[in-house]
Design a protein around this motif. Sequence first.
Motif, mmCIF file in Angstrom:
data_model
loop_
_atom_site.group_PDB
_atom_site.id
_atom_site.type_symbol
_atom_site.label_atom_id
_atom_site.label_comp_id
_atom_site.label_asym_id
_atom_site.label_seq_id
_atom_site.Cartn_x
_atom_site.Cartn_y
_atom_site.Cartn_z
ATOM 1 N N GLY A 38 13.944 -2.907 7.412
ATOM 2 C CA GLY A 38 13.423 -2.411 6.559
ATOM 3 C C GLY A 38 13.722 -0.595 5.984
ATOM 4 O O GLY A 38 13.776 -0.453 6.832
ATOM 5 N N ASN A 39 13.454 -0.318 5.375
ATOM 6 C CA ASN A 39 12.990 1.680 4.997
ATOM 7 C C ASN A 39 11.365 1.149 4.143
ATOM 8 O O ASN A 39 11.352 2.349 3.627
ATOM 9 C CB ASN A 39 14.142 1.978 3.964
ATOM 10 N N SER A 40 10.527 0.077 4.545
ATOM 11 C CA SER A 40 9.708 0.772 3.668
ATOM 12 C C SER A 40 8.476 1.018 4.799
ATOM 13 O O SER A 40 8.409 0.712 5.780
ATOM 14 C CB SER A 40 9.264 -1.108 2.947
ATOM 15 N N CYS A 41 7.333 0.986 4.219
ATOM 16 C CA CYS A 41 6.055 1.162 4.550
ATOM 17 C C CYS A 41 5.159 0.746 4.372
ATOM 18 O O CYS A 41 4.764 0.142 3.113
ATOM 19 C CB CYS A 41 6.333 2.981 5.056
ATOM 20 N N ASP A 42 3.779 1.261 5.222
ATOM 21 C CA ASP A 42 2.449 0.406 4.379
ATOM 22 C C ASP A 42 1.282 0.812 5.199
ATOM 23 O O ASP A 42 1.139 0.439 6.656
ATOM 24 C CB ASP A 42 3.135 -1.582 4.515
ATOM 25 N N ASP A 43 0.752 1.625 4.922
ATOM 26 C CA ASP A 43 -0.710 2.388 5.580
ATOM 27 C C ASP A 43 -1.466 2.261 4.531
ATOM 28 O O ASP A 43 -1.904 3.021 3.687
ATOM 29 C CB ASP A 43 -0.213 3.692 5.678
ATOM 30 N N GLN A 44 -2.356 1.657 4.747
ATOM 31 C CA GLN A 44 -3.557 1.496 3.884
ATOM 32 C C GLN A 44 -4.336 2.473 3.602
ATOM 33 O O GLN A 44 -5.966 3.596 3.145
ATOM 34 C CB GLN A 44 -4.239 0.206 3.649
ATOM 35 N N GLY A 45 -4.527 3.324 5.146
ATOM 36 C CA GLY A 45 -5.186 3.889 5.300
ATOM 37 C C GLY A 45 -4.914 5.940 4.822
ATOM 38 O O GLY A 45 -5.267 6.636 4.675
ATOM 39 N N ASP A 46 -3.803 5.795 4.134
ATOM 40 C CA ASP A 46 -3.057 6.953 3.711
ATOM 41 C C ASP A 46 -3.516 6.965 2.478
ATOM 42 O O ASP A 46 -2.679 6.410 1.225
ATOM 43 C CB ASP A 46 -1.272 6.730 4.184
ATOM 44 N N ALA A 47 -4.365 8.014 1.698
ATOM 45 C CA ALA A 47 -4.941 7.401 0.178
ATOM 46 C C ALA A 47 -3.869 8.083 -0.799
ATOM 47 O O ALA A 47 -3.661 7.584 -1.671
ATOM 48 C CB ALA A 47 -5.782 8.959 0.377
ATOM 49 N N HIS A 96 0.649 -0.921 0.182
ATOM 50 C CA HIS A 96 -0.162 0.177 -0.136
ATOM 51 C C HIS A 96 1.294 1.308 0.268
ATOM 52 O O HIS A 96 -0.022 2.760 0.217
ATOM 53 C CB HIS A 96 -0.704 0.123 1.072
ATOM 54 N N SER A 97 2.210 0.726 -0.109
ATOM 55 C CA SER A 97 3.137 2.331 -0.059
ATOM 56 C C SER A 97 2.510 3.674 -1.390
ATOM 57 O O SER A 97 2.867 4.394 -1.296
ATOM 58 C CB SER A 97 4.969 1.675 0.043
ATOM 59 N N HIS A 98 2.400 2.940 -2.397
ATOM 60 C CA HIS A 98 1.629 3.192 -3.567
ATOM 61 C C HIS A 98 0.917 3.829 -3.581
ATOM 62 O O HIS A 98 -0.436 3.563 -4.187
ATOM 63 C CB HIS A 98 2.224 3.436 -4.774
ATOM 64 N N GLU A 99 -0.174 3.876 -2.584
ATOM 65 C CA GLU A 99 -2.023 3.945 -2.556
ATOM 66 C C GLU A 99 -2.755 4.821 -3.464
ATOM 67 O O GLU A 99 -3.558 3.585 -4.130
ATOM 68 C CB GLU A 99 -2.443 4.203 -1.079
ATOM 69 N N LYS A 100 -2.433 5.701 -4.603
ATOM 70 C CA LYS A 100 -2.259 6.234 -5.139
ATOM 71 C C LYS A 100 -2.879 5.825 -6.426
ATOM 72 O O LYS A 100 -3.866 6.047 -7.015
ATOM 73 C CB LYS A 100 -2.287 7.996 -5.115
ATOM 74 N N PHE A 101 -2.131 4.558 -6.626
ATOM 75 C CA PHE A 101 -2.122 4.382 -7.838
ATOM 76 C C PHE A 101 -3.192 2.535 -8.015
ATOM 77 O O PHE A 101 -3.571 2.102 -8.542
ATOM 78 C CB PHE A 101 -0.503 4.483 -8.400
ATOM 79 N N LEU A 102 -2.340 2.462 -6.924
ATOM 80 C CA LEU A 102 -3.001 0.986 -6.359
ATOM 81 C C LEU A 102 -4.978 1.273 -6.428
ATOM 82 O O LEU A 102 -5.338 0.910 -7.499
ATOM 83 C CB LEU A 102 -2.786 0.511 -4.954
#
Length: 414
Positions: free
Chosen positions: A224-233, A66-72
């Motif tokens: 790691g250095n990643s993130c995952d936030d489904q609530g961040d549009a 979900h890191s690139h949520e807007k494209f998803l």
Amino acid sequence: MKLAVCLSLCLIAVGDFAFARPANLHIKRQKHGRDGLPSVESSSHQVRSGPVWNAHLGRREVPQEHSHEKFLTTVNQFLKTDNPDGIVDAVFGLLGNAAAAAGQGQISNTDCLQQATADRAFTNAKTAGSVEGLTAALIYRALERNTGAVGQASVACTAIQAVNPEIAAISQHQDPASANAAATNKAIVLELAVQIANIGGNPLDALQSGTFAPGQIGDPTAKGNSCDDQGDAEGCIFTQNLLVEDATEDEINAAVAASATAAPGAAATATAATSAAASAVAECTAPPAAESSAAVSSTVSSASASTTAAASTTSAAVSGSSNLDLGSCPDPTIVFADGFDGRQEKSFEPSDTTAFTHGSALNIKVITDFICQQLDVKCKASQEAIDACNAGATAAQGQTGQAAADAFNSALGF
């Protein structure tokens, strides 16, 4: 004795339920492991789809689908307008295979789920005439997939051929800690930029497909250095400033320009000679009144503010109307002139930039491909007109400069 047996059976049943994969995973899903094993969270406990988490905990990275949520979000929107393969959700294409399999629908090869999802969304966006949808599908195709460990590259799709050549030209980013990741990901971004430019989007948007800074292989925290936030549009990689761009803007622009001008040296020389000749003819033969008349200004009102008098003259030279059914776009012609988009050299541009929203290009193929695509999906032109457009695009490739524009326009009846 019977009581003890009953209790044992109950415990076994509870254990089996705890490790069963929920049927509605795509609805209740909140987090996915980087190793591709999804989890369903509740207020009191977590239910995992497999019992092997602890064996790999020190090596896997946190999830990032979900890191690139807007494209998803955009890809999901277009995917679901026509989804004959029953792909459950675009997010599955970004998961590791163990979790992705639960949402692949009729797609036969899990390694190709991301490509298939992008391909279907691209097709639907093309039907809708949405450059935003086409761009999102291309960027989604280039996003990194979850893998089983920091530094582990995901498997390329080789079993299924994409319907759309624009999608087929793109592959997914690789874990930034994997071998040769910097060079691999840079090449992906540059190709992505070219494809975005070809469909009329902003090639610099390709930089947004980038991933994170490399994690440390064997990191015991598994962060790691990643993130995952489904609530961040928007996407946490953007809002948390975690995106690492794979190329510079200059490199993007150079790649797009190189793609547009790719031609043998002799052809390039001929282009320059033809351009100079066309310019001289335009300057010598243009009627004096044409440079100041309101009619000419009206003809080129949709052109760039930087368009020169020579461009106005060239645009005015395209006159008449076609007998073809061009749908809602009566002027699909191309002009060739100086000054488009601040360029120092002559370039090609649609005559009607309101109906055909594409900037200038040095290679006429970039413009002809876009116009023919828009005639089909946006203008709803007849098949005869689309065939004529494609024939004109082919004819234009055999010419240079103004002759190329004339070949294309003539094929469409202008």
